[in-house]
Design an enzyme around this catalytic site. Structure first.
Site, PDB file in Angstrom:
ATOM      1  N   GLY A   7       0.785  -1.239   0.000  1.00 37.70           N
ATOM      2  CA  GLY A   7       0.000   0.000   0.000  1.00 37.70           C
ATOM      3  C   GLY A   7       0.809   1.277   0.000  1.00 37.70           C
ATOM      4  CG  ASP A  38      -8.211   0.672  10.514  1.00 33.05           C
ATOM      5  OD1 ASP A  38      -9.009   1.596  10.660  1.00 33.05           O
ATOM      6  OD2 ASP A  38      -8.582  -0.518  10.443  1.00 33.05           O
ATOM      7  CD  GLU A  61       1.129   1.059   6.761  1.00 30.18           C
ATOM      8  OE1 GLU A  61       1.273   0.999   5.527  1.00 30.18           O
ATOM      9  OE2 GLU A  61       0.972   0.053   7.483  1.00 30.18           O
ATOM     10  CG  ASP A  62      -1.291   1.889   3.134  1.00 31.29           C
ATOM     11  OD1 ASP A  62      -1.067   1.640   4.334  1.00 31.29           O
ATOM     12  OD2 ASP A  62      -1.791   1.048   2.367  1.00 31.29           O
ATOM     13  CE  LYS A  97      -9.927   3.868   7.597  1.00 34.43           C
ATOM     14  NZ  LYS A  97     -10.430   2.499   7.393  1.00 34.43           N
ATOM     15  CB  VAL A 100     -10.078   5.368   1.894  1.00 36.09           C
ATOM     16  CG1 VAL A 100     -11.011   6.259   2.698  1.00 36.09           C
ATOM     17  CG2 VAL A 100      -8.828   5.033   2.690  1.00 36.09           C
TER      18      VAL A 100
HETATM   19  P1  IMP Z   1      -3.975  -1.510  11.246  1.00 33.81           P
HETATM   20  O1  IMP Z   1      -3.052  -2.564  11.755  1.00 33.81           O
HETATM   21  O2  IMP Z   1      -5.401  -1.775  11.672  1.00 33.81           O
HETATM   22  O3  IMP Z   1      -3.555  -0.113  11.603  1.00 33.81           O
HETATM   23  O4  IMP Z   1      -4.032  -1.687   9.700  1.00 33.81           O
HETATM   24  C1  IMP Z   1      -3.210  -1.049   8.855  1.00 33.81           C
HETATM   25  C2  IMP Z   1      -3.335  -1.617   7.458  1.00 33.81           C
HETATM   26  O5  IMP Z   1      -4.658  -1.998   7.145  1.00 33.81           O
HETATM   27  C3  IMP Z   1      -2.975  -0.561   6.442  1.00 33.81           C
HETATM   28  O6  IMP Z   1      -1.615  -0.594   6.135  1.00 33.81           O
HETATM   29  C4  IMP Z   1      -3.825  -0.951   5.268  1.00 33.81           C
HETATM   30  O7  IMP Z   1      -3.110  -1.854   4.460  1.00 33.81           O
HETATM   31  C5  IMP Z   1      -5.031  -1.625   5.857  1.00 33.81           C
HETATM   32  N1  IMP Z   1      -6.176  -0.695   5.915  1.00 33.81           N
HETATM   33  C6  IMP Z   1      -6.659  -0.044   6.986  1.00 33.81           C
HETATM   34  N2  IMP Z   1      -7.701   0.751   6.659  1.00 33.81           N
HETATM   35  C7  IMP Z   1      -7.870   0.606   5.339  1.00 33.81           C
HETATM   36  C8  IMP Z   1      -8.775   1.219   4.369  1.00 33.81           C
HETATM   37  O8  IMP Z   1      -9.638   2.057   4.675  1.00 33.81           O
HETATM   38  N3  IMP Z   1      -8.607   0.819   3.083  1.00 33.81           N
HETATM   39  C9  IMP Z   1      -7.670  -0.099   2.696  1.00 33.81           C
HETATM   40  N4  IMP Z   1      -6.803  -0.657   3.550  1.00 33.81           N
HETATM   41  C10 IMP Z   1      -6.902  -0.319   4.851  1.00 33.81           C
HETATM   42 MG    MG Z   2      -0.553  -1.243   4.549  1.00 36.12          MG
END
Ligand code: IMP
Ligand code: MG
Length: 175
Positions: A44, A103, A99-100, A131, A153
């Protein structure tokens, strides 16, 4: 190109302005003689990272890590596995993780703990999107492009089931 785009959140121009701003901040915050290892989280972050490094005017090395967090679902499992580790030894080096989107924060929490244990000189995080409502752990993020609400997104490298990465903007898709 895709028929299920619901709403464009950030246009190509808005993203470009933000990337320039972030690159400038990053360049200012390190010392002029510092070198940084910019670590992109595959896949991403690849699009964002390609643009970002060209806005950084101190020497950079680039490297990538691949981790599994979501698989093909849209919910974080909380379980993180390293699929591809760094090529570089980062001991004693300045590392900037790119990072993209952050979340729950669980992926980055795991990654930062892991990279810090390799005795880096410094470790910072730069994410295009954040987020904050969804956070499930404590995470210090040094550079944030845009804060967004709890919506799924795509675009500018970010996928849904591996699609939409080539959109030049960030958008919300139809449910
Ligand atoms: P986390 O571990 O929950 O913070 O997840 C992070 C990863 O989840 C990011 O690097 C994304 O690859 C994926 N991700 C989280 N939210 C989204 C979204 O809205 N669209 C697409 N990928 C997401
Ligand atoms: Mg990612």
């Amino acid at each position: 190109m895709y028929n299920d785009i619901h709403e464009i959140l950030f246009t190509e121009e808005e993203i470009f302005e933000k990337v320039k701003y972030l690159g400038k901040q990053i360049s200012q915050d390190y010392n002029k003689n510092d070198e940084i290892v910019v670590v992109g989280v595959l896949k991403g972050a690849s699009v964002f990272m390609a643009d970002l490094i060209r806005q950084i005017d101190i020497p950079v090395y680039i490297d990538f890590m691949a981790v599994s967090s979501y698989g093909y679902s849209t919910e974080s499992s909380g379980i993180v596995r390293i699929l591809k580790d760094l090529d570089f030894e980062i001991e004693g080096r300045n590392v900037l993780i790119v990072e993209d989107i952050i979340d729950t924060g669980l992926t980055l929490k795991y990654l930062t703990d892991n990279l810090r244990s390799r005795n880096v000189k410094s470790l910072k995080i730069c994410t295009l999107l954040d987020k904050p409502e969804r956070r499930k752990c404590n995470l210090d993020i040094d550079y944030i492009g845009f804060e967004i609400p709890d919506k799924f997104v795509v675009g500018y490298g970010i996928d849904y089931c591996e699609r939409y990465r080539n959109l030049p903007y960030v958008a919300v898709i139809k449910e």
